[in-house]
Design a protein around this motif. Structure first.
Motif, PDB file in Angstrom:
ATOM      1  N   PRO A   1       0.795  -1.152  -0.061  1.00  0.00           N
ATOM      2  CA  PRO A   1       0.174  -0.123  -0.081  1.00  0.00           C
ATOM      3  C   PRO A   1       0.620   1.122   0.111  1.00  0.00           C
ATOM      4  CG  PRO A   1      -0.130  -1.190   1.982  1.00  0.00           C
ATOM      5  CD  PRO A   1       0.722  -2.042   1.270  1.00  0.00           C
TER       6      PRO A   1
ATOM      7  N   GLU B   1       0.419  -8.409  -1.261  1.00  0.00           N
ATOM      8  CA  GLU B   1       0.063  -7.260  -0.813  1.00  0.00           C
ATOM      9  C   GLU B   1       1.272  -6.604   0.039  1.00  0.00           C
ATOM     10  OE1 GLU B   1      -0.896 -10.644   2.353  1.00  0.00           O
ATOM     11  OE2 GLU B   1      -1.137 -10.047   0.124  1.00  0.00           O
TER      12      GLU B   1
ATOM     13  N   SER C   1      -3.319   7.483  -0.343  1.00  0.00           N
ATOM     14  CA  SER C   1      -2.760   6.817   0.576  1.00  0.00           C
ATOM     15  C   SER C   1      -3.893   5.795   1.228  1.00  0.00           C
ATOM     16  CB  SER C   1      -1.972   7.575   1.560  1.00  0.00           C
ATOM     17  OG  SER C   1      -0.662   7.991   1.123  1.00  0.00           O
TER      18      SER C   1
ATOM     19  N   GLN D   1      -4.456   1.544   1.200  1.00  0.00           N
ATOM     20  CA  GLN D   1      -4.576   0.529   2.093  1.00  0.00           C
ATOM     21  C   GLN D   1      -5.949  -0.255   2.110  1.00  0.00           C
ATOM     22  OE1 GLN D   1      -2.786   0.154   4.879  1.00  0.00           O
ATOM     23  NE2 GLN D   1      -1.518   1.704   4.368  1.00  0.00           N
ATOM     24  N   GLU D   2      -7.003   0.323   1.499  1.00  0.00           N
ATOM     25  CA  GLU D   2      -8.245  -0.473   1.076  1.00  0.00           C
ATOM     26  C   GLU D   2      -7.945  -1.541  -0.161  1.00  0.00           C
ATOM     27  OE1 GLU D   2     -10.994  -0.482   3.011  1.00  0.00           O
ATOM     28  OE2 GLU D   2     -10.488   1.289   4.267  1.00  0.00           O
TER      29      GLU D   2
END
Length: 431
Positions: A188, A242, A394, A398-399
Motif C-alpha cells: 500500500p 500485498e 494513501s 490501504q483498502e
C-alpha cells in the motif's frame, strides 16, 4: 572540467584547499535524502569523484519509497532543514514549487537543459520554471520471460488486451516449480500499489475525480478494474503480494520466480535473467493512461542553508557528464546508466548496444499522457497533481491492499475508499 565550471558558476565557490575544506566558508557537506532504488544507490559510488574534486562531503539518507515521501514531505513543508537535497517526483515538484517549498533551478549552458526529455521537463516545472531535475525517468511496460511464453505457446503484444495478458499469465503460471504468472505491486502507498492500480483503472475508462473533483471510485469502471487486478494477482501472483513493491518484485524476478512484471521501465536496467522481452502496457479498451509517467528527481528544499552548493551538486548529478561517469565506472558501464532522462543517452550507440529495452522504454515515455482529458480534469497519469492526492491515494491504497489480501471484499474496499476520498475532498473545500 565541466564539474569545476558547474560548481563555480552555480555557487561562486572558491577553490578547494589542500585539506579539502572550502576556503570561503561554504558548506563542507550536503545531506541528501534518496529513494533506495538501484540508480540512487549506484550514485553514492559515482559521486565519490565529486567529493574528491570539490571537497564537499555527501551524507546519504537512503529510505524506502513510502518512508522517504513521508519524511521529506514533513520536513520540507515545515522548513525543517534536515536535508539539503531531496528526491521527489512529478506529483510534488510543481505543487511544492508554486508553494515556495523548494528552490527554482537554473543551469549553465553546458548543462543543455533542452537535452532533457520534454515530458520530464514539463512534469517537473511550474509555469515554465523547473523546480526539480530528473535523475532518472520512467513510464511503465510489460517485462516478460519470452522463453516461458514460447514454451506455453502464448504471445504478449504491444498494447495487448488485459484478457490476453491474463491468459498468458495463466499459461506460464507454475507455482510447483516456483514460477508465478504475474508479479505486480501490492504494497500500500499512493506511489506503490496505487501507481499500478491507477493505470489499470485508467485503461478500464475510470478516473480518480470527475470535473467537480468529486471522487469516482464507487463506479463501474473502478469496480471492474479492481476485480480484475485482485483476480489476476490473487490467482497468478506470488503469495503475500500485498507486501510487494518495486524492490521486492525485482528480487523475485531475478530469482527466476516471475514470468511477467508490469512496472517501471527503469526496472529493465536491473534485470539479470536471460530472455526478457518487452511490450507496451495492456489495456481494457482505453490505452490513454495505461502506462504511467514519473521521474525521480532532485530538488532543493527552501529550508536549507546550503542551497547554492546543493544546486551545484544537482547540476552535476543530472548532467550528461554524470551519465558518462556511470558508463566509465568499473562497476557499472552503459547498461547501468540512468535512463528516461536525456535524449542524448538514447542516441548513444554504446548505450543502444547493451540496452535491449531502450526503444520500448522511450516509446512508453513518449506515449504517456499526463495532461487533463475528457475523462479526468487533473494532470497526472498514475496520480492527480493536486495537494490532497497523497492523502487520498494513501487511504485508498490501504483498502486495495485489504482487498488483495482477502481481508475485505472488493465492494467493501471500494465503498470505504469512496467514503475516505469524499471526506478528504470535502474538508479541502472542493465541493
Amino acid at each position: 572540467m565541466y564539474l569545476k565550471n558547474a560548481l563555480r558558476a552555480a555557487t561562486a565557490l572558491s577553490l578547494v584547499t589542500a585539506t579539502g575544506a572550502l576556503a570561503d566558508g561554504h558548506a563542507k557537506s550536503l545531506t541528501i535524502a534518496i529513494v533506495n532504488n538501484g540508480h540512487m544507490i549506484n550514485m553514492q559510488k559515482v559521486a565519490e569523484a565529486y567529493t574528491e574534486e570539490t571537497g564537499v562531503q555527501l551524507e546519504w539518507v537512503s529510505l524506502e519509497e513510502g518512508v522517504l515521501r513521508e519524511q521529506v514531505t514533513s520536513d520540507t513543508a515545515t522548513g525543517g532543514g534536515q536535508y539539503d537535497i531531496i528526491n521527489i517526483g512529478m506529483q510534488e515538484a510543481p505543487i511544492w514549487g508554486a508553494a515556495g517549498w523548494i528552490e527554482p533551478l537554473e543551469f549553465g549552458a553546458e548543462y543543455d537543459v533542452d537535452d532533457i526529455l520534454p515530458a520530464m521537463r514539463a512534469g517537473l516545472s511550474h509555469e515554465g520554471t523547473m523546480y526539480a531535475a530528473p535523475f532518472y525517468g520512467e513510464s511503465s511496460m510489460v517485462m516478460y520471460r519470452k522463453d516461458l511464453t514460447d514454451a506455453a505457446g502464448v504471445t504478449i503484444a504491444d498494447n495487448d488486451s488485459w484478457d490476453n495478458v491474463k491468459a498468458a499469465a495463466a499459461a506460464i503460471h507454475d507455482p510447483d516449480n516456483g514460477v508465478y504468472g504475474a508479479c505486480l505491486r501490492g504494497k500500500p502507498g499512493w506511489g506503490d500499489n496505487m501507481a499500478f492500480i491507477t493505470t489499470v483503472v485508467n485503461s478500464f475508462g475510470g478516473a480518480w475525480f470527475d470535473a467537480d473533483y468529486k471522487p469516482t471510485i464507487d463506479s463501474d469502471e473502478w469496480r471492474a478494474a479492481i476485480n480484475f487486478y485482485v483476480d489476476l494477482l490473487g490467482n497468478y501472483g506470488p503469495p503475500g503480494s500485498e507486501g510487494n513493491s518495486f524492490n521486492e518484485i525485482l528480487a523475485l524476478y531475478n530469482e527466476g520466480k516471475c514470468g511477467m512484471w508490469i512496472d517501471a521501465t527503469i526496472a529493465a536496467s536491473f534485470l539479470e535473467v536471460d530472455g526478457v522481452a518487452y511490450a507496451q502496457s495492456p489495456n481494457a479498451g482505453n490505452p490513454v493512461g495505461a502506462n504511467w509517467l514519473w521521474a525521480w528527481a532532485m530538488a532543493v528544499p527552501a529550508g536549507t542553508e546550503n542551497a547554492e552548493e546543493a544546486k551545484a551538486f544537482i547540476e552535476w548529478a543530472t548532467s550528461k557528464e554524470y551519465v558518462q561517469a556511470v558508463a566509465d565506472h568499473p562497476e557499472f558501464g552503459w547498461a547501468k546508466v540512468p535512463t528516461g532522462q536525456r535524449a542524448s543517452t538514447y542516441a548513444n550507440a554504446d548505450f543502444q548496444a547493451v540496452a535491449g529495452f531502450a526503444s520500448a522504454e522511450l516509446a512508453a515515455i513518449e506515449s504517456a499522457a499526463p495532461e487533463a482529458t475528457d475523462l479526468k480534469p487533473y494532470v497526472g497519469v498514475q496520480f492527480a497533481a493536486i495537494p490532497e492526492f497523497p492523502e487520498v491515494g494513501s487511504a485508498v491504497a490501504q483498502e486495495m491492499a485489504a482487498a488483495l489480501s482477502g481481508a475485505k471484499s472488493v465492494d467493501d474496499a471500494i465503498a470505504a475508499s469512496q467514503d475516505a476520498a469524499d471526506a478528504i475532498m470535502r474538508e479541502a473545500g472542493y465541493y
